[in-house]
Design a protein around this motif. Structure first.
Motif, PDB file in Angstrom:
ATOM      1  N   GLN A  73       0.701  -1.459   0.020  1.00  0.00           N
ATOM      2  CA  GLN A  73       0.048   0.088   0.188  1.00  0.00           C
ATOM      3  C   GLN A  73       0.966   1.336  -0.135  1.00  0.00           C
ATOM      4  O   GLN A  73       0.500   2.165  -0.765  1.00  0.00           O
ATOM      5  CB  GLN A  73      -1.005   0.157   1.171  1.00  0.00           C
ATOM      6  N   ASP A  74       1.922   1.248   0.622  1.00  0.00           N
ATOM      7  CA  ASP A  74       2.782   2.499   0.935  1.00  0.00           C
ATOM      8  C   ASP A  74       3.801   2.551  -0.612  1.00  0.00           C
ATOM      9  O   ASP A  74       3.891   3.792  -0.655  1.00  0.00           O
ATOM     10  CB  ASP A  74       3.909   2.163   2.083  1.00  0.00           C
ATOM     11  N   TYR A  75       4.004   1.690  -1.125  1.00  0.00           N
ATOM     12  CA  TYR A  75       4.888   1.980  -2.299  1.00  0.00           C
ATOM     13  C   TYR A  75       4.667   1.231  -3.658  1.00  0.00           C
ATOM     14  O   TYR A  75       5.162   1.805  -4.742  1.00  0.00           O
ATOM     15  CB  TYR A  75       6.272   0.908  -1.943  1.00  0.00           C
ATOM     16  N   ILE A  76       3.486   0.548  -3.825  1.00  0.00           N
ATOM     17  CA  ILE A  76       2.906   0.020  -5.064  1.00  0.00           C
ATOM     18  C   ILE A  76       1.609   0.501  -5.596  1.00  0.00           C
ATOM     19  O   ILE A  76       1.005   0.241  -4.527  1.00  0.00           O
ATOM     20  CB  ILE A  76       3.383  -1.412  -5.199  1.00  0.00           C
ATOM     21  N   PRO A  77       1.375   1.023  -6.382  1.00  0.00           N
ATOM     22  CA  PRO A  77       0.018   1.468  -7.012  1.00  0.00           C
ATOM     23  C   PRO A  77      -1.054   0.109  -6.980  1.00  0.00           C
ATOM     24  O   PRO A  77      -0.569  -0.781  -7.409  1.00  0.00           O
ATOM     25  CB  PRO A  77       0.028   1.886  -8.296  1.00  0.00           C
ATOM     26  N   GLU A  78      -1.977   0.235  -6.251  1.00  0.00           N
ATOM     27  CA  GLU A  78      -2.840  -0.708  -6.020  1.00  0.00           C
ATOM     28  C   GLU A  78      -3.374  -1.529  -7.563  1.00  0.00           C
ATOM     29  O   GLU A  78      -3.579  -2.774  -7.277  1.00  0.00           O
ATOM     30  CB  GLU A  78      -4.360  -0.262  -5.484  1.00  0.00           C
ATOM     31  N   ASP A  79      -3.238  -0.881  -8.432  1.00  0.00           N
ATOM     32  CA  ASP A  79      -3.902  -1.439  -9.738  1.00  0.00           C
ATOM     33  C   ASP A  79      -2.571  -2.288 -10.136  1.00  0.00           C
ATOM     34  O   ASP A  79      -2.961  -3.122 -11.432  1.00  0.00           O
ATOM     35  CB  ASP A  79      -4.268  -0.454 -10.704  1.00  0.00           C
ATOM     36  N   LEU A  80      -1.545  -2.343  -9.817  1.00  0.00           N
ATOM     37  CA  LEU A  80      -0.469  -2.997 -10.350  1.00  0.00           C
ATOM     38  C   LEU A  80      -0.079  -4.288  -9.485  1.00  0.00           C
ATOM     39  O   LEU A  80       0.787  -5.096  -9.717  1.00  0.00           O
ATOM     40  CB  LEU A  80       0.912  -2.183 -10.166  1.00  0.00           C
ATOM     41  N   VAL A  81      -0.939  -4.424  -8.328  1.00  0.00           N
ATOM     42  CA  VAL A  81      -0.904  -5.947  -7.542  1.00  0.00           C
ATOM     43  C   VAL A  81      -1.983  -6.630  -7.787  1.00  0.00           C
ATOM     44  O   VAL A  81      -3.099  -6.440  -7.642  1.00  0.00           O
ATOM     45  CB  VAL A  81      -0.972  -5.334  -6.004  1.00  0.00           C
ATOM     46  N   SER A  82      -1.622  -8.131  -8.337  1.00  0.00           N
ATOM     47  CA  SER A  82      -2.754  -9.005  -8.411  1.00  0.00           C
ATOM     48  C   SER A  82      -2.970  -9.893  -7.210  1.00  0.00           C
ATOM     49  O   SER A  82      -4.113 -10.406  -7.100  1.00  0.00           O
ATOM     50  CB  SER A  82      -2.120  -9.743  -9.565  1.00  0.00           C
TER      51      SER A  82
END
Length: 143
Positions: A73-82
């Motif tokens: 949540q702090d470092y990676i945009p939500e739409d890039l995490v499956s």
């Protein structure tokens, strides 16, 4: 969908990892998504396992997942995490297992300077690259 495995050591997240921005650029360029994972030690195989409190592994896994989700949540945009994965065991074995199970297209590994023992026993990165079912990209930690 281009699937990228991103193993993260949640025990070394004192500050923003410098490799994350580069990994994000790669994933965006390939229109992919991360499978973010961490690996815990397999305490059930240690001689101290009988001394551990009841449900220790379950509680440790829950805390590891919470830390992994916070990191993401702090470092990676939500739409890039499956998805997320918390495993326990040998680091290289678990990375390879998730790579095969999830049929990933690419594995990102953050590398540091090797320690003297690495020249004798080999590194996690060396073991992963030799047996990976896909391409592996090494991102230097910049430290």
């Amino acid at each position: 969908m281009f699937r990228v495995l991103l193993p993260v050591d949640i025990n070394q997240l004192e500050s923003r990892p410098t490799f994350i921005d580069r990994a994000i650029r790669y994933v965006k360029a390939f229109e992919g998504q991360f499978i973010v994972m961490t690996i815990m030690a397999d305490y059930s195989n240690y001689f101290v396992s009988p001394l551990l409190p009841e449900n220790f592994i379950d509680k440790a896994k829950a805390k590891a997942l919470e830390s992994l989700e916070t990191f993401t949540q702090d470092y990676i945009p939500e739409d890039l995490v499956s998805s997320f994965s918390v495993r326990h065991g040998s680091v290289h074995d678990e990375i390879l297992a998730v790579a095969k199970e999830e049929q990933v297209d690419l594995i990102f590994l953050c590398t540091d300077r090797p320690e003297p023992v690495d020249y004798l026993l080999g590194t996690v990165a060396g073991r992963v690259i030799r047996h990976a079912p896909c391409d592996v990209v090494f991102l230097h930690s910049g430290q």
